[in-house]
Design a protein around this motif. Structure first.
Motif, PDB file in Angstrom:
ATOM      1  N   GLU A  55      -1.320 -11.661  -4.868  1.00  0.00           N
ATOM      2  CA  GLU A  55      -2.686 -12.181  -4.765  1.00  0.00           C
ATOM      3  C   GLU A  55      -2.695 -13.671  -5.095  1.00  0.00           C
ATOM      4  O   GLU A  55      -2.057 -14.104  -6.056  1.00  0.00           O
ATOM      5  N   SER A 105      -5.080  -7.463  -9.524  1.00  0.00           N
ATOM      6  CA  SER A 105      -3.794  -7.792 -10.126  1.00  0.00           C
ATOM      7  C   SER A 105      -2.720  -7.810  -9.051  1.00  0.00           C
ATOM      8  O   SER A 105      -2.983  -7.487  -7.885  1.00  0.00           O
ATOM      9  N   ARG A 148       0.862  -6.780  -4.579  1.00  0.00           N
ATOM     10  CA  ARG A 148       0.322  -7.807  -3.680  1.00  0.00           C
ATOM     11  C   ARG A 148       0.382  -9.149  -4.393  1.00  0.00           C
ATOM     12  O   ARG A 148      -0.095  -9.265  -5.532  1.00  0.00           O
ATOM     13  N   GLU A 204       0.877  -1.188   0.000  1.00  0.00           N
ATOM     14  CA  GLU A 204       0.000   0.000   0.000  1.00  0.00           C
ATOM     15  C   GLU A 204       0.903   1.223   0.000  1.00  0.00           C
ATOM     16  O   GLU A 204       2.044   1.155   0.478  1.00  0.00           O
ATOM     17  N   GLU A 227     -15.642  -4.251  -4.417  1.00  0.00           N
ATOM     18  CA  GLU A 227     -15.021  -3.021  -3.904  1.00  0.00           C
ATOM     19  C   GLU A 227     -14.303  -2.226  -4.990  1.00  0.00           C
ATOM     20  O   GLU A 227     -13.438  -2.741  -5.691  1.00  0.00           O
ATOM     21  N   LEU A 228     -14.691  -0.940  -5.052  1.00  0.00           N
ATOM     22  CA  LEU A 228     -14.011   0.000  -5.945  1.00  0.00           C
ATOM     23  C   LEU A 228     -13.024   0.821  -5.104  1.00  0.00           C
ATOM     24  O   LEU A 228     -11.827   0.873  -5.395  1.00  0.00           O
ATOM     25  N   GLU A 254      -3.986   7.579  -2.694  1.00  0.00           N
ATOM     26  CA  GLU A 254      -4.394   7.521  -1.280  1.00  0.00           C
ATOM     27  C   GLU A 254      -4.182   8.851  -0.570  1.00  0.00           C
ATOM     28  O   GLU A 254      -3.293   9.635  -0.927  1.00  0.00           O
TER      29      GLU A 254
HETATM   30  N1  GAP Z   1      -4.114   1.727   2.415  1.00  0.00           N
HETATM   31  C1  GAP Z   1      -5.320   1.005   2.512  1.00  0.00           C
HETATM   32  C2  GAP Z   1      -5.441  -0.058   1.524  1.00  0.00           C
HETATM   33  O1  GAP Z   1      -4.487  -0.389   0.836  1.00  0.00           O
HETATM   34  P1  GAP Z   1      -7.128  -1.747   0.470  1.00  0.00           P
HETATM   35  O2  GAP Z   1      -8.618  -1.829   0.568  1.00  0.00           O
HETATM   36  O3  GAP Z   1      -6.362  -2.977   0.748  1.00  0.00           O
HETATM   37  O4  GAP Z   1      -6.697  -0.578   1.455  1.00  0.00           O
HETATM   38  C3  GAP Z   1      -7.145   0.059  -1.381  1.00  0.00           C
HETATM   39  O5  GAP Z   1      -6.736  -1.208  -0.964  1.00  0.00           O
HETATM   40  C4  GAP Z   1      -7.648   0.064  -2.824  1.00  0.00           C
HETATM   41  O6  GAP Z   1      -6.644  -0.487  -3.687  1.00  0.00           O
HETATM   42  C5  GAP Z   1      -8.865  -0.824  -3.056  1.00  0.00           C
HETATM   43  O7  GAP Z   1     -10.064  -0.151  -2.731  1.00  0.00           O
HETATM   44  C6  GAP Z   1      -8.762  -1.122  -4.532  1.00  0.00           C
HETATM   45  O8  GAP Z   1      -9.288  -0.052  -5.274  1.00  0.00           O
HETATM   46  C7  GAP Z   1      -7.263  -1.180  -4.755  1.00  0.00           C
HETATM   47  N2  GAP Z   1      -6.756  -2.568  -4.773  1.00  0.00           N
HETATM   48  C8  GAP Z   1      -6.497  -3.357  -3.692  1.00  0.00           C
HETATM   49  N3  GAP Z   1      -6.021  -4.559  -4.078  1.00  0.00           N
HETATM   50  C9  GAP Z   1      -5.968  -4.528  -5.431  1.00  0.00           C
HETATM   51  C10 GAP Z   1      -5.551  -5.471  -6.424  1.00  0.00           C
HETATM   52  N4  GAP Z   1      -5.051  -6.654  -6.110  1.00  0.00           N
HETATM   53  N5  GAP Z   1      -5.627  -5.098  -7.737  1.00  0.00           N
HETATM   54  C11 GAP Z   1      -6.099  -3.888  -8.081  1.00  0.00           C
HETATM   55  N6  GAP Z   1      -6.502  -2.971  -7.187  1.00  0.00           N
HETATM   56  C12 GAP Z   1      -6.443  -3.270  -5.879  1.00  0.00           C
END
Ligand code: GAP
Length: 427
Positions: free
Chosen positions: A179, A189, A177, A145, A259-260, A196
């Motif tokens: 994933e 992804s 990440r 993050e 989640e967006l 942020e």
């Molecule tokens: N700092 C807080 C944080 O990182 P999160 O909900 O884990 O919170 C924030 O991530 C945003 O990042 C999500 O709402 C989403 O839009 C985006 N996001 C998280 N994981 C993602 C992924 N694997 N691929 C694309 N976007 C992602």
């Protein structure tokens, strides 16, 4: 009826140069995506508009761009080493791995075997080594993050910009990440970007400021032209380890409501931990000398999810008299191309020259394309498909009276406008 919009959008994105699978010619690398000319333009526009709304147009925001690689202690202190994990299940038969919430009734979603392991935590941070020695001391993580880059710069911003509370730090940048199951195109992804904000506040203000920031997020959503979003209060037992309240903003993607964006009240969790972990006093001092660690509200926006929602929202197929047209109805300030300029015919030198001149003029203020291939009808379709709001055609009359035909993407209506008035018209 099966919703095939995703397949159509993915195919359009590849065909027209928005997005390609990462490392495509080598068979791809799962969870990575490359942006083509239109995709990178759309992405840059989204980031610029976001920065304009949340940094430039406010007096209480400070931008940073922190390094992706950070001292590993940051991730220990933030709780990510311990808590940033998804529950993982292995299929003993086909050896595939899944997130536990993707496995129903102990059945492998891939091969159907009932022979799966119990769930165990899988940390999603990518680990690598900084420097030439690969030992525990050189281990670093790719940040999962952007947030921590802002917390560790809290003191730098206070000492250099002297902001008064409440104030925010904003950052746009890559996050990584590992994933377990990336998928749904760019929705999930392994490498993506976040926009942020860490908004530092006095504890007693948190509830009112949380609501204010939630409505700011809605202002952004309508500014970029998205509909179909829904706020979802995250249940207490599903909150991230740092959050006391989270509202996720879901979007109705073709594959379901997901989640967006999100907004979290992170309390003083991060700054407190960094004060303790670093041993540096990062307290904020009020004018009257009161010293404390501020609390924080964190609105977070995924760049790729914004793009995916924009593409899904804009995508339309319209039945015309003779055929169907595909159109992306982006708002003009978001569309990767704002104006496309055509010479009516490509074999008349004076018309082509005039068209190039008009395109050159518009290019100063608008994202402008030039297309002289095929007939005008086909050019309109090509521009509709990438979401260009206006097409300008230079014809024989233009040479006589300096007017052009402007065709509107949505109404498909045409009107005649003087070249000198085009800029004002598109503005
Ligand atoms: N700092 C807080 C944080 O990182 P999160 O909900 O884990 O919170 C924030 O991530 C945003 O990042 C999500 O709402 C989403 O839009 C985006 N996001 C998280 N994981 C993602 C992924 N694997 N691929 C694309 N976007 C992602």
């Amino acid at each position: 009826m099966k919703d095939d919009r995703m397949e159509k959008i993915i195919s359009l994105c590849k065909r027209r140069g928005f997005l390609f699978q990462g490392s495509d010619i080598y068979g791809g690398l799962s969870g990575t995506w490359d942006f083509g000319p239109l995709g990178v333009q759309l992405k840059n526009t989204v980031k610029q508009e976001w920065w304009k709304m949340f940094v430039h147009e406010r007096t209480d925001m400070y931008g940073v761009e922190s390094a992706i690689l950070m001292n590993s202690k940051v991730w220990g202190v933030s709780g990510h080493v311990k808590n940033f994990s998804d529950p993982l299940i292995d299929c003993k038969k086909c050896k595939r791995r899944f997130r536990a919430d993707h496995v129903e009734n102990n059945t492998c979603p891939e091969c159907g075997a009932h022979d799966v392991t119990a769930a165990r935590p899988f940390n999603m941070m990518f680990k690598t080594h900084a420097g030439p020695v690969e030992d525990a001391g050189s281990e670093v993580y790719l940040r999962p993050e952007t947030a921590q880059g802002m917390f560790v710069n809290f003191k730098n911003i206070v000492d250099s910009a002297h902001p008064k509370l409440p104030f925010g730090i904003a950052q746009i940048g890559k996050a990584f990440r590992n994933e377990i199951t990336p998928g749904n195109f760019i929705f999930r992804s392994r490498e993506f970007e976040q926009m942020e904000i860490e908004y530092f506040i006095r504890e007693k203000e948190w509830s009112a400021l949380f609501e204010q920031w939630l409505s700011e997020m809605h202002r952004w959503i309508s500014y970029i032209g998205l509909s179909k979003t829904h706020d979802r209060e995250v249940a207490p037992d599903a909150l991230a380890h740092y959050s006391k309240r989270t509202v996720d903003i879901d979007y109705e993607f073709p594959f379901g409501k997901e989640e967006l964006y999100g907004i979290a009240y992170r309390t003083d969790f991060d700054l407190m931990n960094h004060r303790e972990g670093s041993g540096v006093d990062i307290s904020y001092i009020e004018e009257d000398g009161t010293k404390y660690i501020p609390h924080v509200i964190e609105p977070t926006f995924g760049v790729e999810r914004t793009l995916l929602a924009l593409l899904c929202d804009a995508y339309a197929e319209e039945q015309l008299e003779k055929d169907t047209r595909t159109v992306l109805r982006f708002k003009p300030h978001i569309a990767p191309v704002t104006v496309a300029v055509f010479p009516l015919v490509s074999n008349k030198e004076d018309i082509v020259k005039k068209a190039e001149e008009v395109a050159g003029l518009l290019r100063r203020d608008f994202r402008t394309a030039f297309d002289g291939i095929g007939n005008v009808g086909k050019r309109y379709r090509r521009q509709d498909e990438i979401g260009t709001p206006w097409c300008v055609t230079i014809d024989y009359d233009t040479l006589e009276n300096s007017t052009v035909t402007v065709r509107d993407r949505d109404t498909m209506k045409q009107c005649r406008i003087a070249i000198g008035e085009l800029s004002a018209y598109f503005s």
